[in-house]
Design a protein around this motif. Structure first.
Motif, PDB file in Angstrom:
ATOM      1  N   ARG A  28      29.746 -13.468   0.883  1.00  0.00           N
ATOM      2  CA  ARG A  28      30.490 -12.410   1.752  1.00  0.00           C
ATOM      3  C   ARG A  28      29.780 -12.099   3.117  1.00  0.00           C
ATOM      4  O   ARG A  28      30.664 -12.281   4.205  1.00  0.00           O
ATOM      5  CB  ARG A  28      30.630 -11.262   0.913  1.00  0.00           C
ATOM      6  N   GLU A  32      31.727 -13.478   6.717  1.00  0.00           N
ATOM      7  CA  GLU A  32      32.255 -12.559   7.506  1.00  0.00           C
ATOM      8  C   GLU A  32      31.341 -12.620   8.859  1.00  0.00           C
ATOM      9  O   GLU A  32      32.092 -12.258  10.019  1.00  0.00           O
ATOM     10  CB  GLU A  32      31.802 -10.882   6.851  1.00  0.00           C
ATOM     11  N   HIS A 103      26.430  -3.108  11.446  1.00  0.00           N
ATOM     12  CA  HIS A 103      27.435  -3.520  10.125  1.00  0.00           C
ATOM     13  C   HIS A 103      26.484  -3.511   8.888  1.00  0.00           C
ATOM     14  O   HIS A 103      25.470  -4.372   8.977  1.00  0.00           O
ATOM     15  CB  HIS A 103      28.173  -4.923  10.366  1.00  0.00           C
ATOM     16  N   HIS A 105      25.460  -3.768   5.021  1.00  0.00           N
ATOM     17  CA  HIS A 105      25.577  -4.190   3.940  1.00  0.00           C
ATOM     18  C   HIS A 105      25.116  -3.402   2.778  1.00  0.00           C
ATOM     19  O   HIS A 105      23.911  -3.295   2.654  1.00  0.00           O
ATOM     20  CB  HIS A 105      25.377  -5.734   3.615  1.00  0.00           C
ATOM     21  N   ASP A 127      29.685  -2.037   4.398  1.00  0.00           N
ATOM     22  CA  ASP A 127      30.376  -3.003   3.701  1.00  0.00           C
ATOM     23  C   ASP A 127      29.919  -2.637   2.129  1.00  0.00           C
ATOM     24  O   ASP A 127      28.952  -2.874   1.744  1.00  0.00           O
ATOM     25  CB  ASP A 127      29.769  -4.064   4.193  1.00  0.00           C
ATOM     26  N   SER A 169      35.088  -4.474  -0.966  1.00  0.00           N
ATOM     27  CA  SER A 169      35.138  -5.688  -1.362  1.00  0.00           C
ATOM     28  C   SER A 169      36.362  -6.046  -2.308  1.00  0.00           C
ATOM     29  O   SER A 169      36.704  -7.287  -2.571  1.00  0.00           O
ATOM     30  CB  SER A 169      33.963  -6.150  -1.871  1.00  0.00           C
ATOM     31  N   ASP A 191      37.502  -9.774  -1.469  1.00  0.00           N
ATOM     32  CA  ASP A 191      36.518 -11.145  -1.435  1.00  0.00           C
ATOM     33  C   ASP A 191      37.604 -12.206  -1.513  1.00  0.00           C
ATOM     34  O   ASP A 191      38.668 -11.928  -2.108  1.00  0.00           O
ATOM     35  CB  ASP A 191      35.598 -11.366  -2.557  1.00  0.00           C
TER      36      ASP A 191
END
Length: 287
Positions: A28, A32, A103, A105, A127, A169, A191
């Motif tokens: 992922r 991205e 960003h 995660h 995320d 997700s 996803d």
């Protein structure tokens, strides 16, 4: 942040994991980053010391802990130490380079990004790939009935509220955050498959037959495929038990299981359940 979208953005992507490894969370992050690059944005990924570099991506790594360079997959005290080193690396980068957006995660990445990006008033996209406390409980790192559970749960909620935007997700992940109301913008980003790479029609029928034979699969018949981490909290024992139920019902289905770690452990489990002839383990499959 809306005004910044009129030009390419300089994005600092925080990945609190050993990027890149061949399983879901990393895939992922990778896809991205590639999409953002194709849209013209500049992406810098900050991650743990371990992992595989990917051509075309700027990947900056933190230093290892002095007492241990690796850590096991999942929640652990070693991972907490890695997060401290990762935060220090992020701070060093923010002091010397300019970014428009962070960003982050996973919960750790979002927390590091929000706290350290505050002096520059950098917006944070979180995320989210699951619940922090849920993952810790699944990994048996946190006792849901213990004294720490309430505090970790409060931290999880605080991180949810700190983010400027949360992308989830799964659709279910967005539903789980519905109690936040209008305080945070939530956008499901499920996803999916890179259709430029994974697409039907690449192999001929002869190629497919040859590959099935090489794997020990019969020429015809349904095959259930699992690819990912091999761990109890991923449901591998339940998958093998399902294979046993189908065999007991004389339903001819084969299981193709790819991933790591613990391959030998689950192969022995399949044999103990009497489905060693129906479950084929491939080991790690490069993405």
């Amino acid at each position: 942040m809306t005004e910044s979208m009129d030009r390419p953005l300089r994005i600092l992507m925080i990945a609190p994991t050993s990027f890149f490894l061949d399983y879901g969370c990393h895939v992922r992050i990778l896809e991205e980053a590639r999409v953002l690059q194709r849209l013209g944005h500049r992406v810098t990924i900050v991650t743990y010391y371990l992992g595989r570099d990917i051509p075309g991506l700027e990947i900056l790594r933190c230093r290892p802990t002095p007492w241990r360079a690796d850590y096991e997959v999942g929640s652990s005290l070693h991972k907490l130490a890695f997060d401290v080193f990762l935060a220090w690396r992020v701070w060093e980068i923010l002091l010397h380079r300019r970014f428009d957006l962070i960003h982050g995660h996973l919960y750790e990445g979002a927390l590091i990004g929000k706290v350290l990006g505050r002096p520059w008033r950098l917006p944070v996209v979180f995320d989210r790939q699951g619940s922090l406390t849920g993952e810790m409980v699944d990994h048996r790192f946190l006792n849901p009935n213990g004294p720490w559970y309430r505090w970790v749960r409060l931290l999880e909620e605080r991180i949810n509220e700190m983010a400027d935007v949360i992308v989830t997700s799964t659709q279910q992940g967005a539903v789980q955050l519905g109690h936040l109301g209008d305080r945070v913008r939530i956008r499901p980003l499920p996803d999916c498959v890179n259709a430029d790479f994974f697409r039907p029609g690449v192999l001929s029928r002869e190629d497919i037959a040859a590959r099935r034979a090489a794997l020990g699969l019969p020429p015809e018949g349904p095959v259930v495929v699992y690819l990912g981490l091999l761990a109890d909290w991923q449901g591998i024992p339940q998958l093998l038990q399902a294979a046993r139920v189908l065999k007991e019902r004389s339903i001819s289905v084969y299981f193709l299981v790819g991933g790591f770690p613990g391959e030998e452990h689950y192969r022995n489990m399949a044999c103990d359940l009497g489905v060693g002839d129906r479950v084929i383990f491939t080991g790690k499959v490069p993405y």
